[in-house]
Enzyme design. Sequence first.
Site, PDB file in Angstrom:
ATOM      1  N   LYS A 131      40.009  35.000  26.587  1.00 45.44           N
ATOM      2  CA  LYS A 131      38.904  35.574  25.807  1.00 45.44           C
ATOM      3  C   LYS A 131      38.525  34.642  24.648  1.00 45.44           C
ATOM      4  CE  LYS A 131      39.660  40.499  26.809  1.00 45.44           C
ATOM      5  NZ  LYS A 131      40.052  41.819  26.325  1.00 45.44           N
ATOM      6  N   HIS A 161      44.250  49.400  59.436  1.00 49.65           N
ATOM      7  CA  HIS A 161      43.255  48.739  60.281  1.00 49.65           C
ATOM      8  C   HIS A 161      43.214  47.227  60.065  1.00 49.65           C
ATOM      9  CE1 HIS A 161      41.636  52.610  61.638  1.00 49.65           C
ATOM     10  NE2 HIS A 161      42.032  53.012  60.448  1.00 49.65           N
ATOM     11  N   SER A 217      40.748  49.391  30.299  1.00 54.79           N
ATOM     12  CA  SER A 217      39.690  50.351  29.962  1.00 54.79           C
ATOM     13  C   SER A 217      38.967  50.843  31.215  1.00 54.79           C
ATOM     14  CB  SER A 217      38.679  49.712  28.998  1.00 54.79           C
ATOM     15  OG  SER A 217      39.294  49.496  27.751  1.00 54.79           O
ATOM     16  N   SER A 258      35.679  50.487  26.010  1.00 52.37           N
ATOM     17  CA  SER A 258      36.431  49.275  25.691  1.00 52.37           C
ATOM     18  C   SER A 258      37.399  49.610  24.574  1.00 52.37           C
ATOM     19  CB  SER A 258      35.498  48.145  25.241  1.00 52.37           C
ATOM     20  OG  SER A 258      36.250  47.087  24.697  1.00 52.37           O
ATOM     21  N   GLU A 317      50.558  42.854  34.062  1.00 50.76           N
ATOM     22  CA  GLU A 317      50.423  42.702  32.608  1.00 50.76           C
ATOM     23  C   GLU A 317      51.736  42.940  31.858  1.00 50.76           C
ATOM     24  OE1 GLU A 317      46.817  43.955  30.558  1.00 50.76           O
ATOM     25  OE2 GLU A 317      46.065  44.677  32.475  1.00 50.76           O
ATOM     26  N   THR A 336      35.055  43.547  24.287  1.00 53.63           N
ATOM     27  CA  THR A 336      35.054  42.881  25.587  1.00 53.63           C
ATOM     28  C   THR A 336      33.625  42.519  25.989  1.00 53.63           C
ATOM     29  OG1 THR A 336      37.082  43.996  26.203  1.00 53.63           O
ATOM     30  CG2 THR A 336      35.713  43.207  28.016  1.00 53.63           C
ATOM     31  N   ARG A 367      46.252  49.238  28.218  1.00 55.61           N
ATOM     32  CA  ARG A 367      46.861  49.833  29.418  1.00 55.61           C
ATOM     33  C   ARG A 367      47.835  50.954  29.072  1.00 55.61           C
ATOM     34  NH1 ARG A 367      48.763  45.041  28.111  1.00 55.61           N
ATOM     35  NH2 ARG A 367      50.995  44.581  28.072  1.00 55.61           N
TER      36      ARG A 367
HETATM   37  O1  PA5 Z   1      45.296  45.600  29.320  1.00 52.32           O
HETATM   38  C1  PA5 Z   1      44.593  44.763  28.761  1.00 52.32           C
HETATM   39  O2  PA5 Z   1      44.870  44.287  27.661  1.00 52.32           O
HETATM   40  C2  PA5 Z   1      43.321  44.303  29.430  1.00 52.32           C
HETATM   41  O3  PA5 Z   1      43.280  44.676  30.783  1.00 52.32           O
HETATM   42  C3  PA5 Z   1      42.117  44.858  28.666  1.00 52.32           C
HETATM   43  O4  PA5 Z   1      42.042  46.259  28.830  1.00 52.32           O
HETATM   44  C4  PA5 Z   1      40.839  44.189  29.155  1.00 52.32           C
HETATM   45  O5  PA5 Z   1      40.905  42.813  28.880  1.00 52.32           O
HETATM   46  C5  PA5 Z   1      39.597  44.770  28.482  1.00 52.32           C
HETATM   47  O6  PA5 Z   1      39.776  44.875  27.095  1.00 52.32           O
HETATM   48  P1  PA5 Z   1      39.340  46.217  26.349  1.00 52.32           P
HETATM   49  O7  PA5 Z   1      40.183  47.310  26.992  1.00 52.32           O
HETATM   50  O8  PA5 Z   1      39.695  46.024  24.937  1.00 52.32           O
HETATM   51  O9  PA5 Z   1      37.891  46.372  26.595  1.00 52.32           O
END
Ligand code: PA5
Length: 336
Positions: A330, A236, A41, A82, A220, A87, A134
């Site tokens: 989580k 650098h 997000s 989110s 991921e 989150t 993502r």
């Molecule tokens: O790709 C993912 O699942 C994570 O990077 C989530 O985006 C992250 O944990 C945050 O969750 P959310 O996007 O539901 O706020």
Amino acid sequence: MFDALSGLPEQCIRAWELGMALTVSARAEIRQVMVTGLGGSAIGGDLLRIFAGKRLPVPVTVNRDYVLPKFVGPQTLLFATSYSGNTEETLSAYREAREKGAQIIALTTGGKLKAMAEKDGVPVITVPGGISPRAATGYLFLPTLAVLQKLGLLEPLDEQVAELSRHLQAMREQLKPETPLAENRAKQVAINFFQRIPVIWGASGTSEVVAQRWKGQVNENAKAPAYWNVFPELNHNELVGFQKPEELLRQLYIVILRDTQDHPRVQKRYAITREIMGGAVAGMDEIEATGNGDLARLYSLIYPGDYASVYLALLYGIDPGPVKVIDQLKARLAEQ
Ligand code: PA5
């Protein structure tokens, strides 16, 4: 994940429409724009920072934390983003933004964020659920542009969004699983990354966020490590660090993300850097941005990385979809 990837061109159009459908007006002059969010997000916020940063007379920042910087106040336009809406860092930042009187817009599929925003009378852009955050960069980025356009802070971008979608449709044909290795850049990259540590280099102000995105996608989707850095900063420091230990360095594979819009002096750095690197790493490759508008060019670098990370997952025999480690973390935090 392949379905979600191949749906990106259409997702971008839908995302734009959802943003444009929101009724917005500024309560006070906007002096800063901020996106608060994490992981998949937050990357939409980084895309906004790069894209709108060049165009807006006010700073755009991304907050990846429970707390907000002190400057946030009634003149801050704050996107609380989110995908799940649950989150905890984002919910905490949302609460603080409310206390500080920021002008908030929630961007989510639902969850606690949507419930809180609706209760508070905060505008919500609700995007479709059912994919990984993502895989939802269109939903988590383009509505923020639409809001800024509606507030008169950005020039009309409708044409750029249409070009973006057309460009991604053409790229999808080149990157999809049916396209053989010889013509498929994403498959070629995945093979070069396989059993090695990917390192992705972008350039400040253009592809820096894309380099970070590639890293996150390898983490991921392929469940593998990856590292990123940006020109000119890496010249650098990081560049000096390719001398020892030789054997481990030969396990690295570097991809440079390039754009003709990169600063002319940065463009000169690529060849010199490669020459200095010599044969220190397993190999180096370059991906060049294509398209006309900045939006199409940004995504023309993102899309091959998205596909490459999924092909890499398949080479490792891994399902790119679930991120059980994040879910477990989580869940354990939620218990406390
Ligand atoms: O790709 C993912 O699942 C994570 O990077 C989530 O985006 C992250 O944990 C945050 O969750 P959310 O996007 O539901 O706020």
